[in-house]
Design a protein around this motif. Sequence first.
Motif, PDB file in Angstrom:
ATOM      1  N   VAL A   1       0.834  -1.203   0.000  1.00 29.22           N
ATOM      2  CA  VAL A   1       0.000   0.000   0.000  1.00 29.22           C
ATOM      3  C   VAL A   1       0.866   1.250   0.000  1.00 29.22           C
ATOM      4  O   VAL A   1       0.586   2.234  -0.695  1.00 29.22           O
ATOM      5  N   LEU A   2       1.973   1.199   0.761  1.00 27.69           N
ATOM      6  CA  LEU A   2       2.860   2.359   0.782  1.00 27.69           C
ATOM      7  C   LEU A   2       3.511   2.563  -0.573  1.00 27.69           C
ATOM      8  O   LEU A   2       3.680   3.698  -1.028  1.00 27.69           O
ATOM      9  N   TYR A   3       3.834   1.459  -1.236  1.00 30.73           N
ATOM     10  CA  TYR A   3       4.460   1.588  -2.538  1.00 30.73           C
ATOM     11  C   TYR A   3       3.499   2.206  -3.534  1.00 30.73           C
ATOM     12  O   TYR A   3       3.848   3.058  -4.338  1.00 30.73           O
ATOM     13  N   LEU A   4       2.214   1.764  -3.473  1.00 31.78           N
ATOM     14  CA  LEU A   4       1.247   2.223  -4.456  1.00 31.78           C
ATOM     15  C   LEU A   4       0.731   3.624  -4.171  1.00 31.78           C
ATOM     16  O   LEU A   4       0.504   4.410  -5.079  1.00 31.78           O
ATOM     17  N   GLN A   5       0.514   3.924  -2.886  1.00 36.22           N
ATOM     18  CA  GLN A   5      -0.176   5.176  -2.569  1.00 36.22           C
ATOM     19  C   GLN A   5       0.704   6.201  -1.888  1.00 36.22           C
ATOM     20  O   GLN A   5       0.246   7.303  -1.597  1.00 36.22           O
ATOM     21  N   GLY A   6       1.944   5.838  -1.581  1.00 37.67           N
ATOM     22  CA  GLY A   6       2.823   6.822  -0.965  1.00 37.67           C
ATOM     23  C   GLY A   6       2.373   7.207   0.426  1.00 37.67           C
ATOM     24  O   GLY A   6       2.023   6.360   1.228  1.00 37.67           O
ATOM     25  N   PHE A   7       2.391   8.481   0.685  1.00 37.66           N
ATOM     26  CA  PHE A   7       2.142   8.975   2.040  1.00 37.66           C
ATOM     27  C   PHE A   7       0.759   8.575   2.536  1.00 37.66           C
ATOM     28  O   PHE A   7       0.564   8.317   3.720  1.00 37.66           O
ATOM     29  N   ALA A   8      -0.211   8.522   1.604  1.00 38.05           N
ATOM     30  CA  ALA A   8      -1.577   8.203   2.025  1.00 38.05           C
ATOM     31  C   ALA A   8      -1.645   6.817   2.640  1.00 38.05           C
ATOM     32  O   ALA A   8      -2.499   6.549   3.487  1.00 38.05           O
ATOM     33  N   GLY A   9      -0.753   5.910   2.213  1.00 38.10           N
ATOM     34  CA  GLY A   9      -0.780   4.565   2.774  1.00 38.10           C
ATOM     35  C   GLY A   9      -0.479   4.537   4.255  1.00 38.10           C
ATOM     36  O   GLY A   9      -0.845   3.596   4.958  1.00 38.10           O
ATOM     37  N   LEU A  10       0.194   5.579   4.763  1.00 42.76           N
ATOM     38  CA  LEU A  10       0.502   5.608   6.189  1.00 42.76           C
ATOM     39  C   LEU A  10      -0.746   5.708   7.040  1.00 42.76           C
ATOM     40  O   LEU A  10      -0.692   5.512   8.244  1.00 42.76           O
ATOM     41  N   ALA A  11      -1.873   6.027   6.399  1.00 41.43           N
ATOM     42  CA  ALA A  11      -3.127   6.088   7.150  1.00 41.43           C
ATOM     43  C   ALA A  11      -3.408   4.753   7.828  1.00 41.43           C
ATOM     44  O   ALA A  11      -3.941   4.708   8.945  1.00 41.43           O
ATOM     45  N   TYR A  12      -3.066   3.642   7.163  1.00 41.58           N
ATOM     46  CA  TYR A  12      -3.323   2.331   7.755  1.00 41.58           C
ATOM     47  C   TYR A  12      -2.500   2.153   9.014  1.00 41.58           C
ATOM     48  O   TYR A  12      -2.997   1.702  10.039  1.00 41.58           O
ATOM     49  N   ILE A  13      -1.217   2.510   8.933  1.00 42.74           N
ATOM     50  CA  ILE A  13      -0.342   2.312  10.089  1.00 42.74           C
ATOM     51  C   ILE A  13      -0.776   3.204  11.244  1.00 42.74           C
ATOM     52  O   ILE A  13      -0.926   2.766  12.381  1.00 42.74           O
ATOM     53  N   LEU A  14      -0.991   4.488  10.932  1.00 39.94           N
ATOM     54  CA  LEU A  14      -1.416   5.415  11.977  1.00 39.94           C
ATOM     55  C   LEU A  14      -2.750   4.980  12.560  1.00 39.94           C
ATOM     56  O   LEU A  14      -2.977   5.061  13.760  1.00 39.94           O
ATOM     57  N   GLY A  15      -3.631   4.492  11.689  1.00 36.03           N
ATOM     58  CA  GLY A  15      -4.951   4.096  12.160  1.00 36.03           C
ATOM     59  C   GLY A  15      -4.879   2.910  13.104  1.00 36.03           C
ATOM     60  O   GLY A  15      -5.456   2.927  14.184  1.00 36.03           O
ATOM     61  N   TRP A  16      -4.159   1.858  12.722  1.00 41.59           N
ATOM     62  CA  TRP A  16      -4.091   0.667  13.574  1.00 41.59           C
ATOM     63  C   TRP A  16      -3.429   0.967  14.900  1.00 41.59           C
ATOM     64  O   TRP A  16      -3.953   0.634  15.953  1.00 41.59           O
ATOM     65  N   THR A  17      -2.247   1.594  14.836  1.00 37.39           N
ATOM     66  CA  THR A  17      -1.519   1.821  16.082  1.00 37.39           C
ATOM     67  C   THR A  17      -2.181   2.905  16.921  1.00 37.39           C
ATOM     68  O   THR A  17      -2.295   2.780  18.141  1.00 37.39           O
TER      69      THR A  17
ATOM     70  N   GLY B   1      -5.235   3.475  16.941  1.00 45.62           N
ATOM     71  CA  GLY B   1      -6.421   2.851  17.493  1.00 45.62           C
ATOM     72  C   GLY B   1      -6.136   2.152  18.801  1.00 45.62           C
ATOM     73  O   GLY B   1      -6.915   2.227  19.749  1.00 45.62           O
ATOM     74  N   TYR B   2      -5.009   1.434  18.860  1.00 48.44           N
ATOM     75  CA  TYR B   2      -4.619   0.801  20.112  1.00 48.44           C
ATOM     76  C   TYR B   2      -4.417   1.823  21.208  1.00 48.44           C
ATOM     77  O   TYR B   2      -4.783   1.618  22.356  1.00 48.44           O
ATOM     78  N   CYS B   3      -3.819   2.957  20.809  1.00 45.93           N
ATOM     79  CA  CYS B   3      -3.589   4.023  21.788  1.00 45.93           C
ATOM     80  C   CYS B   3      -4.924   4.509  22.346  1.00 45.93           C
ATOM     81  O   CYS B   3      -5.096   4.644  23.559  1.00 45.93           O
ATOM     82  N   LEU B   4      -5.895   4.742  21.449  1.00 48.19           N
ATOM     83  CA  LEU B   4      -7.198   5.221  21.908  1.00 48.19           C
ATOM     84  C   LEU B   4      -7.886   4.189  22.792  1.00 48.19           C
ATOM     85  O   LEU B   4      -8.508   4.532  23.800  1.00 48.19           O
TER      86      LEU B   4
END
Lengths: 108, 156
Positions: free
Chosen positions: B112-128, B130-133
């Motif tokens: 996803v990071l390869y295909l979408q670049g910076f936008a793909g980081l949404a998955y990583i930020l979202g999952w981790t 989410g755990y924080c929240l």
Amino acid sequence: MGVQEAGEVAADSVEARASHWRKVCLWTALGLFSWLLVTWVVVWFASDFNAWTVAGAPAGYWLAAQGAIGVYLIIIIVHGRIMDALERRSQAATDAAQGCSSPESSLD
Amino acid sequence: MAERRSRQIRPTQATRVFTHVLHRRYAVYTMGALCFIVLMALLERMGWPRTWIGGTFLIGTVAVYAAIGLMSRTTDESEYYVAGRRVPAIYNGMATAADWMSAASFIGTAGVLYLQGFAGLAYILGWTGGYCLVALLLAPYLRRVGFFLNASGFSR
């Protein structure tokens, strides 16, 4: 226990619980604010951050990929430790108020 | 007035023995896993075809997990998710972390990071994130009610 002492103890424990809840809210709000900062502010200003480099990558990208994760970890660990300490203190306070001083073991 | 003070229970002799046996079992399992990896490396050196190595890895590990699951089978939900709360928390945390270190994380997010670049980081930020929240807003309260928490349950 006389009626008056029981009333004082009840009032004390209500106040203790209110203060405990206030501290819990404070630390949770702090954690939430840090989360907001690291998630939304970093991503909003990512192209401005990208002017700097961190560890060989543009800072905006690095912050979103690794820096934010590190901050989440710190938030979780610090919040967990503080909550544990607060709960232990509040538990000790209610124990003292109700007259039990030593913890019981699980099986006897 | 003599309610159980569950937060301040000292471990009994039985729990201490259990934990000691548990540490030993986990150590044996870890050594077995390392030996398995070394064995696969040696077999690859000896010229085993790639598909055979992949197949052995898959079947071998699934067989071990199935055996462990059979030996410790249970229908109790608390036993299933958190080993009846008798296992030290750090092992439970490692097991949950292993859930997330899967093909979705390694191959999926890399793609996803390869295909979408910076936008793909949404998955990583979202999952981790989410755990924080979950840790901030839910865990302290649901812990008293006995729920088991996982960030993906709140991603919908």
